[in-house]
Enzyme design. Structure first.
Site, PDB file in Angstrom:
ATOM      1  CG  ASP A  12      -8.464   1.887   2.243  1.00 45.01           C
ATOM      2  OD1 ASP A  12      -7.653   2.341   3.055  1.00 45.01           O
ATOM      3  OD2 ASP A  12      -9.609   2.349   2.098  1.00 45.01           O
TER       4      ASP A  12
ATOM      5  NE  ARG B  13      -7.330   3.488  -1.874  1.00 50.08           N
ATOM      6  CZ  ARG B  13      -7.901   4.453  -1.207  1.00 50.08           C
ATOM      7  NH1 ARG B  13      -8.498   4.215  -0.081  1.00 50.08           N
ATOM      8  NH2 ARG B  13      -7.884   5.679  -1.638  1.00 50.08           N
TER       9      ARG B  13
ATOM     10  CG  ASP C 232     -11.132   2.909   5.359  1.00 49.05           C
ATOM     11  OD1 ASP C 232      -9.979   3.330   5.551  1.00 49.05           O
ATOM     12  OD2 ASP C 232     -11.777   3.141   4.319  1.00 49.05           O
TER      13      ASP C 232
ATOM     14  NE  ARG D 105      -3.272   2.927   0.555  1.00 49.47           N
ATOM     15  CZ  ARG D 105      -4.339   3.289   1.262  1.00 49.47           C
ATOM     16  NH1 ARG D 105      -4.976   2.403   1.983  1.00 49.47           N
ATOM     17  NH2 ARG D 105      -4.759   4.530   1.248  1.00 49.47           N
TER      18      ARG D 105
END
Length: 174
Positions: free
Chosen positions: A95, A92, A97, A83
């Site tokens: 990812d 990317r 989150d 990343r």
């Protein structure tokens, strides 16, 4: 132990493989337990430069530590999957989150939970609503279902890929 809903996305290289590698890494954390994983959705990018479609999923983990420690673990997983953070909302490899935690809140410069754009993105809401207890989440006096209904113009597509507990495989079920 804290429960945390995560969102995973990828649109570079072999996105489905990056998602699988991310889930495997989460599963291998000694202080985490992967409880549930949603289906995988294909979506157009939101914001940022012109780029390939994303593949997104949501996962529920139980974690023995703080949200900040989980963020550090997730960023280490992203880093181990090449990343690179060159531009906001750019393409990317992986990812991860932190979206929501039922009993934890964070509002620092490095971490906001609930995620500040959770309610604006159908590619986050649809997979999240597949997970246990997500239908009971309310943000700003609206359920996640109500927030999802407000995003009806956004296009998402459930793929034939699914997590089988060890890897992501293609399935004939949708």
């Amino acid at each position: 132990m804290i429960l945390v809903y995560l969102g995973l996305g990828s649109n570079l290289g072999r996105p489905v493989q990056y998602l699988a590698t991310g889930l495997q890494a989460l599963q291998n954390l000694t202080n985490a337990s992967l409880i549930a994983v949603s289906g995988i959705y294909r979506t157009k990018p939101v914001g940022g430069p012109d780029q390939d479609d994303y593949f997104n999923l949501a996962a529920l983990v139980s974690y023995s530590g703080t949200l900040e420690q989980l963020l550090n673990d997730c960023q280490a997983i992203e880093h181990s999957n090449q990343r690179v953070r060159n531009e906001r909302w750019g393409p990317r490899t992986l990812d991860i989150d932190l979206l929501y935690s039922p009993h934890e809140v964070s509002d620092t410069t490095s971490l906001q939970v609930p995620h500040p754009r959770l309610t604006e993105r159908l590619f986050v809401l649809a997979p999240l609503l597949e997970l246990p207890e997500a239908d009971t989440i309310s943000i700003n006096d609206k359920t996640l279902y109500e927030w999802a209904a407000l995003q009806h113009t956004q296009q998402i597509q459930l793929t034939h890929h699914q997590w089988n507990g060890a890897d992501i495989v293609e399935s004939n079920k949708i």
